[in-house]
Design a protein around this motif. Structure first.
Motif, short mmCIF file in Angstrom:
data_model
loop_
_atom_site.label_atom_id
_atom_site.label_comp_id
_atom_site.label_asym_id
_atom_site.label_seq_id
_atom_site.Cartn_x
_atom_site.Cartn_y
_atom_site.Cartn_z
N UNK A 117 0.84 -1.19 0.00
CA UNK A 117 0.00 0.00 0.00
C UNK A 117 0.88 1.25 0.00
N UNK A 118 0.56 2.18 -0.88
CA UNK A 118 1.27 3.45 -0.89
C UNK A 118 0.96 4.24 0.37
N UNK A 119 1.99 4.77 1.02
CA UNK A 119 1.76 5.66 2.17
C UNK A 119 1.00 6.92 1.74
N UNK A 120 1.35 7.40 0.57
CA UNK A 120 0.83 8.69 0.11
C UNK A 120 -0.66 8.64 -0.20
N UNK A 121 -1.14 7.52 -0.75
CA UNK A 121 -2.52 7.45 -1.23
C UNK A 121 -3.36 6.35 -0.58
N UNK A 122 -2.68 5.36 0.02
CA UNK A 122 -3.40 4.22 0.57
C UNK A 122 -3.81 3.20 -0.48
N UNK A 123 -3.49 3.49 -1.74
CA UNK A 123 -3.85 2.57 -2.83
C UNK A 123 -2.82 1.45 -2.95
N UNK A 124 -3.20 0.33 -3.56
CA UNK A 124 -2.22 -0.74 -3.79
C UNK A 124 -1.05 -0.24 -4.66
N UNK A 125 0.16 -0.64 -4.30
CA UNK A 125 1.30 -0.33 -5.17
C UNK A 125 1.23 -1.20 -6.42
N UNK A 126 1.66 -0.63 -7.53
CA UNK A 126 1.65 -1.32 -8.82
C UNK A 126 3.07 -1.31 -9.37
N UNK A 127 3.48 -2.45 -9.96
CA UNK A 127 4.87 -2.65 -10.30
C UNK A 127 5.29 -2.18 -11.68
N UNK A 128 6.39 -2.76 -12.13
CA UNK A 128 7.13 -2.24 -13.27
C UNK A 128 6.73 -2.75 -14.64
#
Length: 351
Positions: A119-130
């Protein structure tokens, strides 16, 4: 927001497919990167198929990222547009606990933020990769890539490279060291290259006799077929360190018998099932150790990249177009790759 094209898993069973999504805006400490290449790690497959726990779909995998800086936030001092950079398996951590303070962000007490599946700290959304056209990352979690190396072949260093480099450094491998490497795949082939470049005598243990010539090409001094009991007996009490990269349950007791006094067997492969436990006397009689290791910290990863730049080391890769990802997954399951697939994100459709 930054419109982004990606390749995502929509559930645990369906093939990966195109997905349009938005990256967060560039914050004061952020760097916006155009992704050029991304390696395919076996962890990607385990994650999107739900084999390592619940997954938030759609999920864009990929944590072996090389790209060019597009823009930077107002507070960024380390990077500028045009820099060739890399992003590995993590994009944030608490940055205040003892492991983070020691440069071991991968062991963050509150948990590192994975490049995908967190989870992104900035948005709370799931992190997405490369597996995507663009990525936005905190400046502290970006690595400088040597410009003279093939950037596509550098991409796997951001996972396979650092995962094998970290234990080699932790156990102080150098000239005079005798290092065993179990398994010659994405991780194993990098372990051989790096250990040999550090000056170690490298012994490869493999179940595939056909890999012997290639293991020597990569830098191995000896190759032993694991099923050859007589050959393994001749190695007993001879190795300082064994790097075990195999991700399925297997006999590690017989591997530990190859360690000399105070030798260490390090597990790197994420086996979903437990290995048969070694007997107590395997440890007791030679004060042997069984350990594990997880990727590496940011400073250590930069050290590895600089070392590879100095010695001209990159991964052995097969470069593929974005629309070949599902075929690559199926081939990876069959070990039909030498030794890492890398996606050319320039082939990713913007539709």
């Amino acid at each position: 927001m930054i419109p982004t094209s990606g390749i995502a898993a929509y559930d645990a069973a369906s093939p990966l497919a195109p997905w349009r999504f938005d990256r967060r805006d560039v914050g004061a400490q952020d760097v916006h990167i155009q992704v050029l290449f991304c390696g395919i790690c076996h962890s990607d497959l385990h994650t999107v198929r739900g084999e390592w726990g619940p997954c938030a779909y759609p999920q864009v995998p990929g944590h072996e990222v090389v790209g060019r800086v597009v823009s930077v936030g107002a507070g960024v001092t380390r990077w500028k547009a045009g820099d060739l950079v890399g992003v590995g398996c993590m994009v944030d951590s608490c940055q205040s606990c003892q492991p983070c303070g020691d440069g071991l962000e991968q062991y963050c007490d509150t948990g590192m933020t994975g490049t995908y599946g967190s989870r992104e700290k900035e948005t709370g959304r799931p992190t997405q990769g490369g597996y995507s056209s663009d990525i936005v990352v905190n400046e502290k979690f970006i690595l400088r890539v040597p410009e003279h190396l093939d950037p596509a072949a550098v991409a796997p260093l951001l996972c396979a490279g650092i995962t094998t480099w970290s234990p080699l450094r932790q156990w102080k491998v150098g000239k005079g060291s005798r290092v065993g490497v179990v398994g010659i795949g994405g991780l194993g082939h990098m372990a051989v290259k790096l250990a040999a470049a550090l000056g170690a005598h490298v012994v490869v243990l493999t179940t595939s006799p056909s890999k012997a010539d290639d293991a020597r090409r990569l830098g191995a001094h000896e190759v032993v077929v694991s099923k050859d009991a007589q050959a393994k007996k001749g190695l007993r009490n001879s190795l300082d360190l064994i790097i075990d990269t195999v991700g399925t349950p297997h006999d590690i007791d017989s591997e530990m018998q190859l360690l000399r006094l105070d030798g260490t067997l390090v597990l790197l492969g994420g086996s979903p099932e437990p290995h048969p436990a070694p007997g107590a006397f395997t440890f007791i009689m030679k004060r042997r150790r069984l350990a594990g290791s997880l990727i590496g910290g940011i400073a250590e990863t930069q050290e590895m990249l600089d070392f590879c730049g100095l010695h001209g080391i990159t991964a052995d890769i097969e470069l593929i177009a974005a629309d070949a990802v599902n075929d690559a997954y199926e081939r990876m399951l069959k070990s039909d790759v030498k030794y890492r697939f890398v996606i050319d994100l320039g082939t990713l459709s913007a539709e």
